[in-house]
Design a protein around this motif. Sequence first.
Motif, short mmCIF file in Angstrom:
data_model
loop_
_atom_site.label_atom_id
_atom_site.label_comp_id
_atom_site.label_asym_id
_atom_site.label_seq_id
_atom_site.Cartn_x
_atom_site.Cartn_y
_atom_site.Cartn_z
N VAL A 1 0.85 -1.19 0.00
CA VAL A 1 0.00 0.00 0.00
C VAL A 1 0.88 1.23 0.00
CG1 VAL A 1 -1.73 1.32 1.28
CG2 VAL A 1 -1.86 -1.18 1.24
N LEU A 2 0.64 2.14 -0.93
CA LEU A 2 1.38 3.40 -0.96
C LEU A 2 1.03 4.21 0.28
CD1 LEU A 2 3.21 5.40 -2.53
CD2 LEU A 2 1.10 6.33 -3.53
N ALA A 3 2.04 4.46 1.12
CA ALA A 3 1.85 5.21 2.36
C ALA A 3 2.64 6.51 2.24
CB ALA A 3 2.33 4.40 3.55
N PRO A 4 1.96 7.66 2.28
CA PRO A 4 2.63 8.94 2.05
C PRO A 4 3.36 9.45 3.27
CG PRO A 4 0.29 9.31 2.39
CD PRO A 4 0.50 7.82 2.46
N GLY A 5 4.63 9.76 3.09
CA GLY A 5 5.43 10.25 4.19
C GLY A 5 5.36 11.76 4.34
N PRO A 6 5.98 12.28 5.39
CA PRO A 6 6.68 11.50 6.41
C PRO A 6 5.72 10.81 7.38
CG PRO A 6 6.80 13.84 6.94
CD PRO A 6 6.15 13.74 5.60
N THR B 1 6.63 6.28 1.40
CA THR B 1 7.24 6.94 0.25
C THR B 1 7.31 8.43 0.52
OG1 THR B 1 6.23 5.25 -1.17
CG2 THR B 1 7.05 7.25 -2.26
N ASP B 2 8.43 9.05 0.17
CA ASP B 2 8.59 10.47 0.48
C ASP B 2 7.66 11.32 -0.38
OD1 ASP B 2 10.21 11.65 -1.94
OD2 ASP B 2 11.19 9.76 -1.44
N ALA B 3 7.32 12.48 0.15
CA ALA B 3 6.35 13.36 -0.50
C ALA B 3 6.81 13.79 -1.89
CB ALA B 3 6.11 14.58 0.37
N GLU B 4 8.10 14.03 -2.05
CA GLU B 4 8.60 14.50 -3.34
C GLU B 4 8.33 13.49 -4.45
OE1 GLU B 4 10.27 16.63 -0.09
OE2 GLU B 4 10.32 14.47 -0.50
N THR B 5 8.53 12.22 -4.15
CA THR B 5 8.29 11.16 -5.15
C THR B 5 6.81 11.09 -5.50
OG1 THR B 5 10.18 9.88 -4.34
CG2 THR B 5 8.49 8.70 -5.60
N ILE B 6 5.96 11.18 -4.51
CA ILE B 6 4.52 11.10 -4.73
C ILE B 6 4.03 12.29 -5.56
CG2 ILE B 6 2.28 11.20 -3.57
CD1 ILE B 6 3.54 9.60 -1.29
N LEU B 7 4.47 13.48 -5.20
CA LEU B 7 4.04 14.67 -5.92
C LEU B 7 4.56 14.68 -7.36
CD1 LEU B 7 4.56 17.33 -3.11
CD2 LEU B 7 2.41 16.32 -3.85
N ALA B 8 5.78 14.20 -7.56
CA ALA B 8 6.36 14.15 -8.90
C ALA B 8 5.58 13.22 -9.83
CB ALA B 8 7.82 13.70 -8.83
N ALA B 9 4.87 12.25 -9.25
CA ALA B 9 4.07 11.32 -10.04
C ALA B 9 2.68 11.89 -10.35
CB ALA B 9 3.93 10.00 -9.29
N GLY B 10 2.42 13.12 -9.92
CA GLY B 10 1.14 13.75 -10.21
C GLY B 10 0.02 13.36 -9.26
N VAL B 11 0.37 12.72 -8.15
CA VAL B 11 -0.63 12.33 -7.16
C VAL B 11 -1.01 13.55 -6.32
CG1 VAL B 11 -1.09 10.90 -5.13
CG2 VAL B 11 0.17 9.95 -7.08
N GLU B 12 -2.31 13.79 -6.18
CA GLU B 12 -2.79 14.97 -5.48
C GLU B 12 -2.99 14.68 -3.99
OE1 GLU B 12 -3.30 18.05 -6.48
OE2 GLU B 12 -2.65 17.62 -8.55
N PRO B 13 -2.35 15.47 -3.13
CA PRO B 13 -2.65 15.35 -1.70
C PRO B 13 -4.13 15.64 -1.45
CG PRO B 13 -0.74 16.76 -2.07
CD PRO B 13 -1.37 16.53 -3.40
N TRP B 14 -4.66 15.08 -0.37
CA TRP B 14 -6.02 15.34 0.09
C TRP B 14 -7.09 14.63 -0.74
CZ3 TRP B 14 -7.48 16.90 4.64
CH2 TRP B 14 -8.78 17.36 4.86
N SER B 15 -6.97 14.69 -2.08
CA SER B 15 -8.00 14.06 -2.90
C SER B 15 -7.59 12.65 -3.35
CB SER B 15 -8.31 14.92 -4.13
OG SER B 15 -7.14 15.20 -4.87
N ASP B 16 -6.38 12.47 -3.92
CA ASP B 16 -5.93 11.14 -4.30
C ASP B 16 -5.54 10.31 -3.08
OD1 ASP B 16 -6.29 11.52 -7.03
OD2 ASP B 16 -4.26 12.27 -7.34
N LEU B 17 -4.89 10.95 -2.13
CA LEU B 17 -4.51 10.29 -0.87
C LEU B 17 -5.19 11.07 0.26
CD1 LEU B 17 -0.73 9.51 -1.51
CD2 LEU B 17 -2.67 7.91 -1.56
N PRO B 18 -6.41 10.70 0.61
CA PRO B 18 -7.20 11.47 1.57
C PRO B 18 -6.49 11.66 2.91
CG PRO B 18 -8.54 9.79 0.50
CD PRO B 18 -7.13 9.51 0.12
N VAL B 19 -6.79 12.79 3.54
CA VAL B 19 -6.24 13.20 4.84
C VAL B 19 -4.82 13.74 4.70
CG1 VAL B 19 -5.70 12.51 7.21
CG2 VAL B 19 -7.70 11.52 6.07
#
Length: 339
Positions: A187-192, A252-270
């Motif tokens: 499961v993709l877990a957004p850091g930190p 997974t660090d935030a930079e990697t997630i954001l670089a992939a175009g994943v949106e905080p709050w909506s794609d990865l809630p909370v």
Amino acid sequence: MRLLILGGTEFVGRAVAEAALARGWDVTVFHRGRHEPPAGTRTLLGDRTAPDGLASLTSDLTSDLTSDEKPAWDMVVDTWSAAPSAVRDAARLLADRVDRYVYISSRSVYAWPPAAGLAEDGPLVEGSPDAGEVPYAEAKRGGELAAVDAFGAGRTLLVRAGLIIGPYENVGRLPWWLGRIARGGPVLAPGPRSLPLQYIDARDLAEWTLDAAEAGLSGPYNLVSPPGHTTTGELLDACVRVTGSDAELRWTDAETILAAGVEPWSDLPVWIPPGELYDAMHTADVSKALAAGLRCRPVEETVRGTWEWLESIGGAAPQRPDRPSVGLSPEREAPLLSD
């Protein structure tokens, strides 16, 4: 206590109704009849957006609630989040029938960008009690003004909630995480992982709100958990434990997630990475509410209660039609898990 809830059949309104019933209060719910009200409440039907939609609030159905010259209800709780004019009309109608108006507002009423650690005296967005459909922040601010205009500042409690989760959630944030983790596997877990979170369990919001209104409190209160109440890691770990899943959290660090175009709050809630939006959502000053008795249950209880509710309804959470669905699709998650 005699309580009127404008709504009362879903999420926050339902939590308030159940908390009041547990106290032995007399609870009336005014709603459109689309959902079953909590057992033990009395029902008044109406659509506050329709002509004469508030008629049942002044009908003979309320006659058994009155005695002598007392108002029909001790307090009203209103969770409305659309056109402020609907709050205006209800508040004006109820001003001589209810002692106190409680409006469930939002921390979105603060002018953007709200500073880290912002208290209730922060700058606010513009709003009008007479507005029709407007953006969410303006709608909530207009609702606040409408309630105060009709009842006066001394008879109005403004509950400025932040992120709300818990049983009956119909926005989908915690239910999405529980569903994803229940499926198991990586499961993709957004850091930190240690990032602090602020939220309020709808049941804790309900208990505090009823206590505060009964005590005669008025004015605005930020209502979320204290800073550091839990973290992203503690929240997701609790999801794994409660579901009994074999899920493996891949931090997974935030930079990697954001670089992939994943949106905080909506794609990865909370989840929101550190920055301006994080400061706005997860660093509120809640010292005023804490001094007024706010108590927040452990994150494990919130997660467990939500999972038990989801299981009781077959696993699929209801979705509010006026809110977009949230969550990352398996197709978009997979590449980030394979890196």
